[in-house]
Motif scaffolding. Structure first.
Motif, PDB file in Angstrom:
ATOM      1  N   MET A 135       4.095  -9.749 -11.911  1.00  0.00           N
ATOM      2  CA  MET A 135       4.286 -10.147 -10.511  1.00  0.00           C
ATOM      3  C   MET A 135       3.211 -11.153 -10.102  1.00  0.00           C
ATOM      4  N   GLN A 136       2.080 -11.132 -10.799  1.00  0.00           N
ATOM      5  CA  GLN A 136       0.972 -12.015 -10.438  1.00  0.00           C
ATOM      6  C   GLN A 136       0.544 -12.813 -11.666  1.00  0.00           C
ATOM      7  N   ASP A 137       0.853 -14.101 -11.673  1.00  0.00           N
ATOM      8  CA  ASP A 137       0.450 -14.937 -12.804  1.00  0.00           C
ATOM      9  C   ASP A 137      -1.063 -15.081 -12.811  1.00  0.00           C
ATOM     10  N   THR A 151      -6.522 -11.365  -9.138  1.00  0.00           N
ATOM     11  CA  THR A 151      -5.252 -11.859  -8.610  1.00  0.00           C
ATOM     12  C   THR A 151      -4.982 -11.293  -7.224  1.00  0.00           C
ATOM     13  N   HIS A 152      -5.780 -10.298  -6.843  1.00  0.00           N
ATOM     14  CA  HIS A 152      -5.650  -9.712  -5.499  1.00  0.00           C
ATOM     15  C   HIS A 152      -6.941  -8.975  -5.148  1.00  0.00           C
ATOM     16  N   THR A 153      -7.118  -8.694  -3.862  1.00  0.00           N
ATOM     17  CA  THR A 153      -8.341  -7.994  -3.449  1.00  0.00           C
ATOM     18  C   THR A 153      -8.189  -6.478  -3.630  1.00  0.00           C
ATOM     19  N   SER A 154      -7.049  -6.031  -4.156  1.00  0.00           N
ATOM     20  CA  SER A 154      -6.899  -4.588  -4.436  1.00  0.00           C
ATOM     21  C   SER A 154      -7.967  -4.122  -5.424  1.00  0.00           C
ATOM     22  N   SER A 155      -8.495  -5.036  -6.232  1.00  0.00           N
ATOM     23  CA  SER A 155      -9.548  -4.667  -7.178  1.00  0.00           C
ATOM     24  C   SER A 155     -10.768  -4.070  -6.460  1.00  0.00           C
ATOM     25  N   VAL A 156     -10.987  -4.514  -5.244  1.00  0.00           N
ATOM     26  CA  VAL A 156     -12.162  -4.005  -4.504  1.00  0.00           C
ATOM     27  C   VAL A 156     -11.968  -2.540  -4.111  1.00  0.00           C
ATOM     28  N   GLN A 157     -10.691  -2.149  -3.877  1.00  0.00           N
ATOM     29  CA  GLN A 157     -10.383  -0.717  -3.649  1.00  0.00           C
ATOM     30  C   GLN A 157     -11.013   0.132  -4.736  1.00  0.00           C
ATOM     31  N   ILE A 158     -10.778  -0.287  -5.982  1.00  0.00           N
ATOM     32  CA  ILE A 158     -11.246   0.499  -7.125  1.00  0.00           C
ATOM     33  C   ILE A 158     -12.774   0.541  -7.141  1.00  0.00           C
ATOM     34  N   HIS A 169      -6.426 -16.511   0.125  1.00  0.00           N
ATOM     35  CA  HIS A 169      -7.309 -15.442   0.615  1.00  0.00           C
ATOM     36  C   HIS A 169      -6.497 -14.225   1.056  1.00  0.00           C
ATOM     37  N   GLN A 170      -7.086 -13.073   0.811  1.00  0.00           N
ATOM     38  CA  GLN A 170      -6.412 -11.838   1.217  1.00  0.00           C
ATOM     39  C   GLN A 170      -7.384 -10.924   1.967  1.00  0.00           C
ATOM     40  N   VAL A 171      -6.816 -10.001   2.716  1.00  0.00           N
ATOM     41  CA  VAL A 171      -7.621  -8.892   3.229  1.00  0.00           C
ATOM     42  C   VAL A 171      -6.932  -7.610   2.782  1.00  0.00           C
ATOM     43  N   GLU A 172      -7.684  -6.780   2.093  1.00  0.00           N
ATOM     44  CA  GLU A 172      -7.186  -5.494   1.623  1.00  0.00           C
ATOM     45  C   GLU A 172      -7.730  -4.422   2.557  1.00  0.00           C
ATOM     46  N   GLY A 173      -6.939  -3.374   2.795  1.00  0.00           N
ATOM     47  CA  GLY A 173      -7.435  -2.264   3.618  1.00  0.00           C
ATOM     48  C   GLY A 173      -7.290  -0.965   2.862  1.00  0.00           C
ATOM     49  N   TYR A 222       8.020  -2.004  -3.794  1.00  0.00           N
ATOM     50  CA  TYR A 222       7.360  -1.381  -4.940  1.00  0.00           C
ATOM     51  C   TYR A 222       6.015  -2.027  -5.236  1.00  0.00           C
ATOM     52  N   PHE A 223       4.977  -1.238  -5.276  1.00  0.00           N
ATOM     53  CA  PHE A 223       3.687  -1.642  -5.839  1.00  0.00           C
ATOM     54  C   PHE A 223       3.217  -0.478  -6.693  1.00  0.00           C
ATOM     55  N   PRO A 224       2.662  -0.749  -7.867  1.00  0.00           N
ATOM     56  CA  PRO A 224       2.288   0.368  -8.746  1.00  0.00           C
ATOM     57  C   PRO A 224       1.188   1.242  -8.166  1.00  0.00           C
ATOM     58  N   PHE A 225       0.356   0.645  -7.284  1.00  0.00           N
ATOM     59  CA  PHE A 225      -0.806   1.389  -6.782  1.00  0.00           C
ATOM     60  C   PHE A 225      -0.541   2.192  -5.522  1.00  0.00           C
ATOM     61  N   THR A 226       0.671   2.089  -4.977  1.00  0.00           N
ATOM     62  CA  THR A 226       1.015   2.909  -3.813  1.00  0.00           C
ATOM     63  C   THR A 226       2.348   3.600  -4.050  1.00  0.00           C
ATOM     64  N   GLU A 227       2.488   4.777  -3.478  1.00  0.00           N
ATOM     65  CA  GLU A 227       3.748   5.505  -3.608  1.00  0.00           C
ATOM     66  C   GLU A 227       3.892   6.455  -2.418  1.00  0.00           C
ATOM     67  N   CYS A 272       2.062  -2.527   1.795  1.00  0.00           N
ATOM     68  CA  CYS A 272       1.230  -1.350   2.025  1.00  0.00           C
ATOM     69  C   CYS A 272       1.866  -0.112   1.400  1.00  0.00           C
ATOM     70  N   GLY A 273       1.191   1.011   1.552  1.00  0.00           N
ATOM     71  CA  GLY A 273       1.754   2.257   1.066  1.00  0.00           C
ATOM     72  C   GLY A 273       0.707   3.354   1.036  1.00  0.00           C
ATOM     73  N   MET A 274       1.150   4.555   0.582  1.00  0.00           N
ATOM     74  CA  MET A 274       0.205   5.663   0.417  1.00  0.00           C
ATOM     75  C   MET A 274      -0.389   5.521  -0.980  1.00  0.00           C
ATOM     76  N   PHE A 325      -4.129   5.710   2.537  1.00  0.00           N
ATOM     77  CA  PHE A 325      -3.201   4.585   2.560  1.00  0.00           C
ATOM     78  C   PHE A 325      -3.945   3.294   2.255  1.00  0.00           C
ATOM     79  N   ALA A 326      -3.179   2.278   1.843  1.00  0.00           N
ATOM     80  CA  ALA A 326      -3.773   0.970   1.535  1.00  0.00           C
ATOM     81  C   ALA A 326      -2.806  -0.103   2.006  1.00  0.00           C
ATOM     82  N   PHE A 327      -3.355  -1.269   2.255  1.00  0.00           N
ATOM     83  CA  PHE A 327      -2.495  -2.393   2.611  1.00  0.00           C
ATOM     84  C   PHE A 327      -3.166  -3.684   2.174  1.00  0.00           C
ATOM     85  N   GLY A 328      -2.374  -4.732   2.029  1.00  0.00           N
ATOM     86  CA  GLY A 328      -2.942  -6.027   1.641  1.00  0.00           C
ATOM     87  C   GLY A 328      -2.157  -7.147   2.285  1.00  0.00           C
ATOM     88  N   MET A 329      -2.890  -8.119   2.825  1.00  0.00           N
ATOM     89  CA  MET A 329      -2.193  -9.237   3.480  1.00  0.00           C
ATOM     90  C   MET A 329      -2.832 -10.563   3.086  1.00  0.00           C
TER      91      MET A 329
HETATM   92  N1  DAH Z   1      -2.117  -6.434  -3.895  1.00  0.00           N
HETATM   93  C1  DAH Z   1      -0.834  -6.783  -3.335  1.00  0.00           C
HETATM   94  C2  DAH Z   1      -0.549  -8.256  -3.614  1.00  0.00           C
HETATM   95  O1  DAH Z   1      -1.457  -8.990  -3.852  1.00  0.00           O
HETATM   96  C3  DAH Z   1      -0.810  -6.531  -1.856  1.00  0.00           C
HETATM   97  C4  DAH Z   1      -0.815  -5.080  -1.559  1.00  0.00           C
HETATM   98  C5  DAH Z   1       0.358  -4.402  -1.435  1.00  0.00           C
HETATM   99  C6  DAH Z   1      -2.006  -4.387  -1.372  1.00  0.00           C
HETATM  100  C7  DAH Z   1       0.389  -3.049  -1.151  1.00  0.00           C
HETATM  101  C8  DAH Z   1      -1.995  -3.023  -1.101  1.00  0.00           C
HETATM  102  C9  DAH Z   1      -0.774  -2.382  -0.980  1.00  0.00           C
HETATM  103  O2  DAH Z   1      -3.108  -2.313  -0.919  1.00  0.00           O
HETATM  104  O3  DAH Z   1      -0.785  -1.073  -0.708  1.00  0.00           O
HETATM  105  O4  DAH Z   1       0.563  -8.653  -3.562  1.00  0.00           O
END
Ligand code: DAH
Length: 346
Positions: free
Chosen positions: A150-152, A173-180, A213-217, A253-258, A289-291, A310-314
């Motif tokens: 999904m992310q080249d 490829t995304h700021t979700s890495s900072v979650q970890i 640029h992204q903001v992850e929550g 669908y995102f693998p890190f949320t369900e 976003c997702g749980m 929960f997490a989200f990314g924009m």
């Molecule tokens: N990391 C995703 C992306 O770059 C965005 C994202 C989706 C972040 C769902 C999240 C999430 O934390 O729950 O497309």
């Protein structure tokens, strides 16, 4: 007294000095014991106490201006110039200096940070060059997982001492890495947002760029509910796009949320009537976003029986493009002053 000072000031400003004779005339008129300045200082001796401070200051400024003007022309005329052709007004302000302004990406980033800090989210930033574990595997995307496509990805070639070629190092490829990173290094409750730059191997076009640029929550605690997520995002959408804004969650669908969702907001451009921005639908997508998937919590050694979240990314560019109706992402990176100047008052 004030008027007298002002009058004398404009008089000396107007006085043209073009020759040594003019300069002598100037000196006699203003700088000798019988001159106009001395007369004013005589007046000053008898003024009321409460006026002394202000008038004294003005008087001193006037004195300095007269002396400066005299010195300036004295230097010029004694330096060999017989006459001074153009009268230079030293009291005029210098050429105006144009002020810069914040970049629209910074403006929107700061706004997002501010909105979430009002409800207790802290801000953390982390590295842009990331290892495979934090960018993919820990987020439930093991090697060969199709979601990696999904992310080249840009891979970083390491020096031989740094682990050999590839070595599983990427530009995130995304700021979700900072979650970890944050979950590995702190204990719940965690309530933070992570703004930053991300990279993808995309062809550059009006809609896509190879970095953005992204903001992850992330919110992790005991008993975090889906309602908490929804209300947090509704609050964000209304603060960002206006209080009449509504949100709609679509399954995704995102693998890190369900479960995972994509979130749309009512189109604030046309008031949901349908326009080119929302492509007639009345809704525009703003984030994913997702749980948090329990597997992700476990990967970070957080007990998923006790905690959830929960997490989200924009994408910041996406929000800025919607907010300011910018139709080409490349404008953000070209530093064209005609584009940037439009955000002076934002
Ligand atoms: N990391 C995703 C992306 O770059 C965005 C994202 C989706 C972040 C769902 C999240 C999430 O934390 O729950 O497309």
């Amino acid at each position: 007294m004030k008027d007298k000072i002002d009058n004398l000031l404009s008089e000396i400003e107007k006085m043209e000095i073009k020759s040594k004779e003019h300069l002598e005339e100037f000196r006699l008129k203003y700088l000798t014991k019988k001159g106009k300045l001395t007369a004013l200082f005589d007046d000053f001796k008898v003024i009321a106490n409460e006026e002394r401070k202000e008038v004294g200051k003005n008087l001193n400024e006037l004195k300095n201006k007269i002396q400066d003007k005299f010195n300036h022309y004295k230097e010029k005329l004694e330096g060999g110039e017989e006459t001074v052709s153009a009268d230079i007004d030293l009291t005029k302000p210098a050429n105006p200096v144009a002020f810069g302004s914040r970049h629209p990406i910074s403006i929107v980033r700061n706004q997002i940070v501010e909105i979430f800090s009002r409800i207790g989210f802290t801000v953390k930033e982390d590295r842009e060059v990331e290892d495979d574990w934090h960018n993919f595997s820990a987020l439930n995307m093991p090697e060969d997982h199709p979601a990696r496509d999904m992310q080249d990805t840009f891979f970083v070639k390491m020096s031989p001492s740094g682990g050999g070629e590839g070595g599983g190092v990427v530009l995130r490829t995304h700021t979700s890495s900072v979650q970890i990173r944050v979950m590995e290094n702190s204990k719940p409750p965690i309530r933070s947002i992570f703004p930053g730059r991300v990279y993808r191997k995309e062809n550059i076009s009006a809609r896509a760029h190879c970095f953005f640029h992204q903001v992850e929550g992330l919110y992790v605690d005991e008993n975090v509910s889906f309602a908490d997520l929804k209300q947090t995002l509704l609050y964000f959408a209304r603060e960002m796009f206006g209080e009449k804004t509504d949100i709609r969650l679509r399954p995704s669908y995102f693998p890190f949320t369900e479960p995972s969702m994509e979130v749309d907001v009512t189109c604030f451009i046309c008031g949901s009537k349908g326009c080119s921005i929302c492509k007639g639908s009345g809704w525009v997508e703003i984030l994913g976003c997702g749980m948090v998937n329990p597997k992700v919590l476990e990967n970070c050694k957080i007990d998923s029986k006790k905690y959830n979240g929960f997490a989200f990314g924009m994408g910041i560019e996406r929000i800025a493009m919607l907010k300011y109706q910018i139709n080409d992402i490349r404008f953000f990176y070209e530093n064209d002053i005609r584009f940037l100047n439009q955000f002076k008052s934002a």
